[in-house]
Structures are given as C-alpha cells and as structure tokens.
Design a protein around this motif. Structure first.
Motif: not given
Length: 202
Positions: A18-21, A115-118, A141-146
């Motif tokens: 997950q990515e937050y930005g 996928l994780f939410p944006p 990335s829409c909330g998905n860093g890798a």
C-alpha cells in the motif's frame, strides 16, 4: 499443454504493497489540479495548504522489507520467497509499469480485482481535472506502491512479513496465460468500481 499452463499461472498471485500519497507519479497532474482549484498563485493561497501537504506526502519505502525478503543483506542470505516479479509503481502508472513493461512482452495477462483504494488526494486530483478511470491507472500508482508476484502458497507468509515492517499488503489478483488473442490487463477500478480493460498495443 495450454490448459496446464493456464492452471499453473493462475496459481501465481499478485500481492500489492500500500501507498498513501502520489508516490513519484502524477505530480504534474497534482499541480494542474491546484491551479484549477485555487488559481495561479495557489501556493500562497491558505485554502490550498491542506491539498498541497497531501500532494507532498512522502513515499512509503519498501527497501528494508524487500531486501530481507530477497536475501539482499550482508552477509548474503537465501531468498525467503520465490518471486516471479517485483515492480515499483514509480515514475508511471500501474498499466505501464506492470503490464506494458513486464507482462505484455511475455504474452501474459493479469486480473487485478482487489487493489487498495486510491488515496483521497488522488481522488481529488482526478475529480478536479475530470480524469477518466483509465487515465488515472495510466498516470498514478492509485494506492499501490509496488506489486509482487508469488506462488499462491507463499503469498500469506509474504503478507504477514510485510506487517513486521508496518507495510500493509494484500492479494489483489492473478496472472493468467494468454493462449490466444491480445494480452490484457483487467482492473476493477477503485474510483468507480467498474471493470477496466487495457489490451496490449499492437
């Protein structure tokens, strides 16, 4: 046999981190959204500051976790997992970094249905700029860093190990063989919930 290959590849699970930005994707779109919403002097506008801070959110770092998972530490260790691929969704969106760079040249397709939410700031940029879902998944990335691809039996242990590093991970889809036709990435959009199809370009 194609049928056996299809069954084998379906056991390859896509796991997302997950990515937050915004990560390193879409900052030009973010600046354009600021100007649309707050004018050319947006950076001096006090009403814009919350969005500016959200757009500047630091990227989540996965290096320590992935180094340990791969045995890339000193002294060198044996890998803890058999990765089929790892891709950072950085410097481009999911469509380009995952499918166009890696899957399509190998004749493979994928279905990403969980996928994780944006992040909310990304939704704001998309709404402000009136971006389509397809454009968002090509840009952000829409909330998905890798994304990592592992055998199904290894995915739960990989997800559990990520939590040791305060990284949220979850299974989000599968790799599929493309026995005929055009390789395609299928995404269930976190913006609208609709199914998006991205075929390989001829």
């Amino acid at each position: 046999r194609p049928e056996a290959e299809e069954m084998l590849l379906k056991s390859q699970i896509v796991v997302e981190l997950q990515e937050y930005g915004l990560r390193s994707n879409g900052h030009s779109s973010g600046r354009a959204a600021l100007e649309l919403a707050y004018g050319k002097d947006c950076f001096s506008n006090p009403h814009a500051q919350a969005h500016i801070r959200a757009l500047a959110e630091p990227s989540v770092l996965y290096d320590k976790f992935l180094s340990r998972a791969n045995g890339w530490r000193f002294p060198i260790e044996n890998p803890r997992f058999r990765f089929h691929l790892i891709t950072h969704i950085t410097g481009g969106g999911i469509v380009g970094k995952f499918s166009e760079d890696i899957l399509f040249p190998r004749g493979l397709s994928a279905k990403l249905w969980n996928l994780f939410p944006p992040p909310e700031i990304m939704k704001w940029v998309a709404k402000t700029r009136r971006m389509s879902d397809e454009e968002c998944y090509r840009t952000f990335s829409c909330g998905n860093g890798a994304l990592a691809v592992l055998d199904a039996k290894e995915a739960p242990r990989f997800i559990g190990m990520a939590r040791e590093y305060d990284i949220y991970a979850q299974a989000c889809g599968v790799i599929t063989a493309q026995t005929k036709g055009t390789p395609t990435l299928e995404i269930r959009s976190g913006f609208s919930g609709k199914t998006l199809l991205f075929p390989a370009k001829g």
